[in-house]
Design an enzyme around this catalytic site. Structure first.
Site, short mmCIF file in Angstrom:
data_model
loop_
_atom_site.label_atom_id
_atom_site.label_comp_id
_atom_site.label_asym_id
_atom_site.label_seq_id
_atom_site.Cartn_x
_atom_site.Cartn_y
_atom_site.Cartn_z
CG ASP A 135 -2.15 -0.81 1.08
OD1 ASP A 135 -2.50 -1.13 -0.07
OD2 ASP A 135 -2.79 -1.15 2.09
NE ARG A 185 -4.95 -1.63 -4.33
CZ ARG A 185 -4.47 -2.05 -3.16
NH1 ARG A 185 -4.04 -1.19 -2.27
NH2 ARG A 185 -4.40 -3.34 -2.91
#
Length: 309
Positions: A135, A185
């Site tokens: 992330d 992402r």
């Protein structure tokens, strides 16, 4: 401005205490957080699988102040990976991890130690058929996170990364990551960032999003389109459909647990790879605050729930 204001209020210790200590907030939290333990997370994965939707799971916990906490987080992820494999849910699903939760911010050697923990996790997950995505966090951690991604990809090329279109630097980062097989992402960003490093206007964030998406596709990367903005979803759907070759998907769609569930199911039913970001754990407050800050509708939902509870 809305997001910064909400995050500013949420950062107050008094507000944190009121929200986490109130029984009224728990039903609302459950909309965005799958539960507090692995069993709850697996239940959420099974429910998604029934609708053809995959999962990426996040063990919540960002406020790491001691190496022992970072080690415990790494162990929790290994337990999660083992549970996915043991339940026959490894294929197609993945885990997402914040390097801050692995000790990235713990002193001068924090980034290196966090990368070591992430590498060990990736090795453990790879052996069990589970992918890992790192992330992204606020702008002060971007360089260290991208360096960790580079290190992990040397041994585990499928390790995913995350880019935030709100940051002015992101088009350059997208160009660097735009290569075949690169799982990226793409999000708008949910952190309160200063105007000198981030676009303050939504229009500019959206334009950067599409520009970065095209850059990733042009380079042969595998973009993971993570947005609830239906205009961007439609643009991405056209681009991914046009780029799909021989039945192989050119990318996928991702949305957060509890948000636009029906839209994600629609995408899955239309033949797209669709994935839900499934967070779980007891340390949910920071994640929950960012969800409220992202959209006025989320904050309104929270307020209505408290009033009508």
């Amino acid at each position: 401005m809305f997001g910064r204001a909400v995050l500013g209020v949420a950062g107050s210790p008094r507000v944190r205490s009121l929200v986490t200590g109130s029984s009224l907030s728990r039903p609302v939290v459950r909309r965005f957080v799958a539960g507090e333990d692995v069993r709850s997370a697996l239940g959420a994965v099974r429910a998604l699988d029934a609708h053809g939707v995959r999962a990426t799971l996040d063990v919540l916990g960002e406020d790491v102040v001691r190496p022992e906490q970072a080690d415990a987080t790494a162990a929790a992820y290994r337990e999660l990976v083992d549970a996915l494999a043991g339940a026959g849910l490894a294929r197609g699903n993945e885990v997402s991890v914040k390097l801050s939760a692995l000790g990235q911010g713990l002193g001068p050697d924090g980034p290196a130690r966090a990368t070591e923990r992430a590498h060990a996790l990736a090795e453990h997950a790879h052996a069990r058929g589970v992918d890992v995505t790192l992330d992204m966090e606020d702008h002060t951690r971007v360089d260290a996170t991208l360096e960790a991604l580079r290190v992990l990809r040397a041994d585990f090329p499928r390790t995913g990364g995350v880019l935030q279109s709100m940051l002015r630097r992101t088009p350059g980062d997208a160009a660097d990551l735009a290569r075949p097989g690169s799982r990226v992402r793409l999000v708008k960003g949910a952190y309160a960032e200063p105007a000198d490093v981030a676009h303050p206007a939504k229009r500019d964030v959206d334009l950067a999003y599409v520009r970065c998406l095209r850059t990733l596709l042009d380079g042969g990367a595998y973009p993971m389109v993570a947005t609830h903005d239906l205009r961007l979803v439609r643009v991405a759907e056209e681009l991914l459909t046009a780029r799909a070759a021989g039945g192989a998907p050119a990318g996928e769609f991702q949305m957060l647990h509890g948000i636009r569930t029906e839209e994600l199911r629609r995408l899955a039913a239309a033949g797209h790879v669709a994935r839900t970001y499934v967070p779980f754990g007891t340390d949910w407050y920071a994640y929950f605050s960012r969800r409220l800050a992202e959209r006025p509708a989320n904050l309104a939902f929270f307020a209505r729930s408290l009033v009508t509870a």
